[in-house]
Design an enzyme around this catalytic site. Structure first.
Site, mmCIF file in Angstrom:
data_model
loop_
_atom_site.group_PDB
_atom_site.id
_atom_site.type_symbol
_atom_site.label_atom_id
_atom_site.label_comp_id
_atom_site.label_asym_id
_atom_site.label_seq_id
_atom_site.Cartn_x
_atom_site.Cartn_y
_atom_site.Cartn_z
ATOM 1 N N SER A 72 0.818 -1.220 0.000
ATOM 2 C CA SER A 72 0.000 0.000 0.000
ATOM 3 C C SER A 72 0.851 1.271 0.000
ATOM 4 O O SER A 72 1.789 1.423 0.781
ATOM 5 C CB SER A 72 -0.909 0.020 1.229
ATOM 6 O OG SER A 72 -1.596 1.263 1.283
ATOM 7 N N LYS A 128 -13.505 -4.282 2.762
ATOM 8 C CA LYS A 128 -14.379 -3.131 2.504
ATOM 9 C C LYS A 128 -15.859 -3.414 2.798
ATOM 10 O O LYS A 128 -16.584 -2.522 3.232
ATOM 11 C CB LYS A 128 -14.221 -2.655 1.051
ATOM 12 C CG LYS A 128 -12.871 -1.989 0.793
ATOM 13 C CD LYS A 128 -12.790 -1.439 -0.626
ATOM 14 C CE LYS A 128 -11.407 -0.837 -0.872
ATOM 15 N NZ LYS A 128 -11.310 -0.186 -2.185
ATOM 16 N N ASN A 177 -14.335 2.383 2.232
ATOM 17 C CA ASN A 177 -12.866 2.392 2.281
ATOM 18 C C ASN A 177 -12.345 3.343 3.351
ATOM 19 O O ASN A 177 -11.134 3.453 3.536
ATOM 20 C CB ASN A 177 -12.273 2.761 0.920
ATOM 21 C CG ASN A 177 -12.374 4.231 0.631
ATOM 22 O OD1 ASN A 177 -13.284 4.906 1.119
ATOM 23 N ND2 ASN A 177 -11.448 4.756 -0.159
ATOM 24 N N THR A 226 -19.587 -11.948 -15.717
ATOM 25 C CA THR A 226 -20.798 -12.565 -15.174
ATOM 26 C C THR A 226 -21.923 -11.537 -15.256
ATOM 27 O O THR A 226 -22.025 -10.637 -14.430
ATOM 28 C CB THR A 226 -20.571 -12.992 -13.708
ATOM 29 O OG1 THR A 226 -19.357 -13.746 -13.638
ATOM 30 C CG2 THR A 226 -21.726 -13.826 -13.185
ATOM 31 N N TYR A 244 -2.772 0.685 -11.122
ATOM 32 C CA TYR A 244 -1.594 1.379 -11.636
ATOM 33 C C TYR A 244 -0.433 0.397 -11.603
ATOM 34 O O TYR A 244 -0.552 -0.690 -11.057
ATOM 35 C CB TYR A 244 -1.304 2.647 -10.823
ATOM 36 C CG TYR A 244 -1.007 2.381 -9.371
ATOM 37 C CD1 TYR A 244 -2.042 2.324 -8.430
ATOM 38 C CD2 TYR A 244 0.296 2.149 -8.932
ATOM 39 C CE1 TYR A 244 -1.778 2.053 -7.105
ATOM 40 C CE2 TYR A 244 0.560 1.876 -7.604
ATOM 41 C CZ TYR A 244 -0.471 1.834 -6.696
ATOM 42 O OH TYR A 244 -0.201 1.557 -5.384
ATOM 43 N N GLY A 252 -4.637 4.393 -12.665
ATOM 44 C CA GLY A 252 -5.399 4.787 -11.492
ATOM 45 C C GLY A 252 -4.590 5.428 -10.376
ATOM 46 O O GLY A 252 -5.088 5.551 -9.255
HETATM 47 P P1 ATR Z 1 -12.679 -5.903 -6.888
HETATM 48 O O1 ATR Z 1 -12.965 -5.561 -5.454
HETATM 49 O O2 ATR Z 1 -11.275 -5.624 -7.326
HETATM 50 O O3 ATR Z 1 -13.684 -5.339 -7.826
HETATM 51 P P2 ATR Z 1 -13.983 -8.442 -7.200
HETATM 52 O O4 ATR Z 1 -15.155 -7.987 -6.423
HETATM 53 O O5 ATR Z 1 -13.487 -9.834 -7.008
HETATM 54 O O6 ATR Z 1 -12.737 -7.508 -6.943
HETATM 55 O O7 ATR Z 1 -14.309 -8.197 -8.749
HETATM 56 C C1 ATR Z 1 -13.425 -8.560 -9.748
HETATM 57 C C2 ATR Z 1 -13.981 -8.114 -11.089
HETATM 58 O O8 ATR Z 1 -13.079 -8.471 -12.135
HETATM 59 C C3 ATR Z 1 -15.298 -8.762 -11.449
HETATM 60 O O9 ATR Z 1 -16.046 -7.866 -12.236
HETATM 61 C C4 ATR Z 1 -14.835 -9.974 -12.249
HETATM 62 O O10 ATR Z 1 -15.793 -10.499 -13.131
HETATM 63 P P3 ATR Z 1 -16.837 -11.624 -12.572
HETATM 64 O O11 ATR Z 1 -17.874 -10.868 -11.805
HETATM 65 O O12 ATR Z 1 -17.366 -12.256 -13.804
HETATM 66 O O13 ATR Z 1 -16.039 -12.558 -11.717
HETATM 67 C C5 ATR Z 1 -13.721 -9.362 -13.039
HETATM 68 N N1 ATR Z 1 -12.756 -10.329 -13.543
HETATM 69 C C6 ATR Z 1 -11.850 -11.026 -12.833
HETATM 70 N N2 ATR Z 1 -11.112 -11.825 -13.631
HETATM 71 C C7 ATR Z 1 -11.571 -11.629 -14.889
HETATM 72 C C8 ATR Z 1 -11.219 -12.147 -16.184
HETATM 73 N N3 ATR Z 1 -10.229 -13.038 -16.326
HETATM 74 N N4 ATR Z 1 -11.909 -11.692 -17.253
HETATM 75 C C9 ATR Z 1 -12.902 -10.790 -17.112
HETATM 76 N N5 ATR Z 1 -13.276 -10.263 -15.922
HETATM 77 C C10 ATR Z 1 -12.623 -10.669 -14.834
#
Ligand code: ATR
Length: 279
Positions: free
Chosen positions: A14, A65, A86, A152, A224, A245
């Site tokens: 961090s 969070k 946060n 998803t 970033y 970011g």
């Molecule tokens: P964060 O707090 O960083 O948002 P998260 O809640 O786990 O972490 O969300 C991760 C996001 O990245 C989700 O939108 C996830 O898509 P899914 O909801 O379908 O899981 C997306 N994500 C992670 N890996 C991915 C991949 N290989 N391709 C496309 N989207 C991905």
């Protein structure tokens, strides 16, 4: 000196302690800000102990969070919509939760990058915690429309349902389109494309077709460093303006600092210092 910290697991990476130390120096505020590695099953106890030992507030990062939003005794509308916080503020009356991530990205896009959101078309990639934290603040800027696109689709649909009332209040057209829908209609392009997915961490390709970009699109990754590179390269190679970011990170910190101290730190100066440090 008033103690603050960032609580996370992992938290070693961090940059928040560095940023808040600079804010404290530049504003002359008696703030001390540490890094706290919190056990995965011990967040609530850790917060309580820190407050009892004189802590005035904290930032909260992955994976706490959602728990931060739950344990607070009061929460902003932004926190209620995102279901995530946060920033916590401790006072005699309890624990107040705020989410400054959305304010941070809006400040970085509009002030630092000089790109207007109002009246524009915005594509938000992802529907996890990062996307949820930003969506409410993006709606408040009154873009023309926001499309949420997620691997998803059901999660994108749930996220826009959560924000439907707010979107109609601000006259923002809010919808969910998956990758196939974006691919099927190459006229779907956007002034601002925000990557809030973890796809690059997973080593996967950008979860959108290049047809979402036009020549003046701002392509913004909430991450970033190396984690943002794949998305930024993709955007640049298709002629878009790419931005990481780092500014969001500094601006969300500035919003937290202002909330705790009632003083606005010179975030633009600290952002350029941090960028120089990381280069
Ligand atoms: P964060 O707090 O960083 O948002 P998260 O809640 O786990 O972490 O969300 C991760 C996001 O990245 C989700 O939108 C996830 O898509 P899914 O909801 O379908 O899981 C997306 N994500 C992670 N890996 C991915 C991949 N290989 N391709 C496309 N989207 C991905």
């Amino acid at each position: 000196t008033d103690p603050y910290c960032v609580m996370g697991n992992p938290v070693a990476h961090s940059r928040s302690p560095w940023i808040h130390a600079r804010f404290a120096e530049l504003t002359g505020q008696p703030v001390r800000y540490d890094r706290a590695l919190v056990p995965l099953d011990g967040f609530a106890d850790f917060v309580r102990d820190f407050a009892e030992q004189g802590g005035k507030g904290c930032n909260v990062t992955v994976p706490f969070k959602l728990q931060a939003a739950e344990l607070a005794t009061s929460a902003s509308e932004r926190v209620r919509l995102a279901g995530a916080a946060n920033t916590l503020v401790f006072s005699a009356s309890g624990i107040h939760a705020e989410n400054t991530d959305g304010l941070g990205i809006v400040a970085d896009i509009t002030r630092n990058a000089g790109v207007q959101i109002a009246g524009r078309d915005v594509l938000l990639l992802g529907a996890g915690g990062a996307a949820a934290g930003a969506l409410g603040s993006l709606i408040e800027q009154q873009p023309r429309r926001i499309v949420v696109s997620n691997r998803t689709q059901a999660k994108a649909v749930a996220l826009i349902a959560q924000h439907a009332a707010m979107a109609s209040l601000h006259k923002v057209e809010l919808s969910a389109l998956d990758r196939q829908a974006l691919e099927a209609d190459p006229t779907q392009n956007f002034d601002i494309v925000i990557n809030a997915t973890a796809s690059s961490l997973a080593g996967a390709e950008v979860p959108a077709p290049a047809s979402v970009l036009h020549a003046r699109t701002l392509a913004y990754d909430m991450m970033y460093g190396p984690a943002a590179q794949n998305f930024l390269d993709w955007a640049s190679s298709h002629g878009a303006l790419a931005r990481d970011g780092l500014g969001m990170l500094v601006e969300q910190a500035a919003e937290s600092f202002a909330l705790w101290r009632g003083v606005r730190p010179p975030s633009i100066q600290v952002l350029s210092e941090l960028r120089a440090l990381l280069q």
